[in-house]
Design a protein around this motif. Structure first.
Motif, PDB file in Angstrom:
ATOM      1  N   ALA A  51       2.346   1.726  -3.406  1.00 43.13           N
ATOM      2  CA  ALA A  51       1.323   2.222  -4.338  1.00 43.13           C
ATOM      3  C   ALA A  51       1.043   3.701  -4.104  1.00 43.13           C
ATOM      4  O   ALA A  51       0.929   4.481  -5.051  1.00 43.13           O
ATOM      5  N   ASP A  52       0.971   4.079  -2.815  1.00 42.46           N
ATOM      6  CA  ASP A  52       0.734   5.491  -2.496  1.00 42.46           C
ATOM      7  C   ASP A  52       1.902   6.364  -2.967  1.00 42.46           C
ATOM      8  O   ASP A  52       1.694   7.466  -3.483  1.00 42.46           O
ATOM      9  N   LYS A  96       1.636  11.993  -9.458  1.00 43.71           N
ATOM     10  CA  LYS A  96       0.931  13.264  -9.309  1.00 43.71           C
ATOM     11  C   LYS A  96       1.899  14.432  -9.390  1.00 43.71           C
ATOM     12  O   LYS A  96       1.624  15.441 -10.050  1.00 43.71           O
ATOM     13  N   VAL A 135       0.836  -1.204   0.000  1.00 43.08           N
ATOM     14  CA  VAL A 135       0.000   0.000   0.000  1.00 43.08           C
ATOM     15  C   VAL A 135       0.869   1.250   0.000  1.00 43.08           C
ATOM     16  O   VAL A 135       0.598   2.227  -0.717  1.00 43.08           O
ATOM     17  N   ALA A 136       1.951   1.212   0.814  1.00 46.74           N
ATOM     18  CA  ALA A 136       2.849   2.369   0.888  1.00 46.74           C
ATOM     19  C   ALA A 136       3.510   2.623  -0.462  1.00 46.74           C
ATOM     20  O   ALA A 136       3.636   3.773  -0.905  1.00 46.74           O
ATOM     21  N   LYS A 139       1.707   6.743  -6.688  1.00 45.52           N
ATOM     22  CA  LYS A 139       0.667   7.699  -7.069  1.00 45.52           C
ATOM     23  C   LYS A 139       1.121   9.131  -6.798  1.00 45.52           C
ATOM     24  O   LYS A 139       0.877  10.029  -7.602  1.00 45.52           O
ATOM     25  N   ALA A 140       1.787   9.308  -5.631  1.00 43.87           N
ATOM     26  CA  ALA A 140       2.267  10.649  -5.292  1.00 43.87           C
ATOM     27  C   ALA A 140       3.311  11.125  -6.297  1.00 43.87           C
ATOM     28  O   ALA A 140       3.308  12.290  -6.713  1.00 43.87           O
TER      29      ALA A 140
END
Length: 238
Positions: A108-109, A116, A105-106, A112-113
């Motif tokens: 993936a985050d 972005k 999850v970390a 994404k960051a």
């Protein structure tokens, strides 16, 4: 001695004498009966406690039983240890699985960051990208930016001077009378470059056509840099 010889007076006991003899016999029988009963007869009528022989574990008879108990205890202890190990292993495996999910999850985050941020940076870069006018001044300035990025020397003055001499600033100009035209490869565009030279010195990122103003200027400047050191050094047909 016959009965007939016994004196008659002895054979003829009176009634009182018979009763006395019977009484003596009864008393004797009672005394005999009492002599046969133990002196502690009354105490013996009470229930007596049962005695049990103590088990001596050190004896040869109890040794196999002790060994069996010891073996059973060892087996139970071993089973308990194995169960504890199994539980701990399961806990460790579960913790590792949970940590793996947290890490995924970390990641993936983080991805994404990063995407972005990259998107925002691209948007900011696009918003900061200069907008060149679709005219001779804009074409020269855009060509100079590309030449700087590619390491091709040249100045605004050098490009402008040669453009005016070669085409008067007309991107669609064609020379249909010189030797190149006679050979089937006419000079085209702002800096009048023939196709073989354009193809060889074409600058990546620009359209692959001699009629495109920026593609024509950057390819001609690249050729001039290779042959003369810079487009600034060109003052005549090249």
């Amino acid at each position: 001695m016959s009965a007939s010889s016994i004196p008659g007076r002895l054979r003829r006991l009176n009634k009182t004498q018979k009763l006395s003899a019977a009484g003596i016999s009864a008393v004797a029988a009672a005394a005999l009966s009492l002599s046969l009963v133990p002196g502690n007869a009354e105490a013996e009528t009470e229930p007596q406690a049962l005695s049990a022989s103590p088990v001596v574990f050190g004896s040869a008879a109890s040794a196999p039983q002790a060994k069996t108990i010891q073996a059973s205890l060892i087996e139970q202890h071993s089973s308990a240890e194995q169960m504890v190990k199994t539980i701990e292993a399961a806990k460790t495996k579960k913790a590792a699985a949970v940590q793996a999910k947290v890490d995924a999850v970390a990641k993936a985050d983080a991805k994404k960051a990063a995407e972005k941020r990259s998107s925002h940076a691209a948007s900011r870069s696009e918003s900061r990208a200069p907008v060149y006018a679709n005219n001779l001044d804009g074409w020269i300035k855009e060509s100079l930016a590309i030449m700087k990025d590619k390491g091709i020397p040249g100045t605004y003055e050098g490009l402008h001077r040669n453009i005016i001499r070669e085409s008067s600033g007309n991107p669609n100009a064609i020379n249909d009378w010189d030797i190149n035209a006679q050979n089937g490869v006419p000079s085209i565009g702002l800096l009048q470059i023939i196709k073989p030279t354009f193809d060889y010195y074409h600058v990546s990122g620009t359209p692959h056509t001699q009629y495109d103003p920026v593609a024509n200027l950057t390819a001609a400047a690249n050729y001039a840099a290779d042959k003369y050191g810079s487009i600034d050094n060109v003052d005549s047909a090249y």
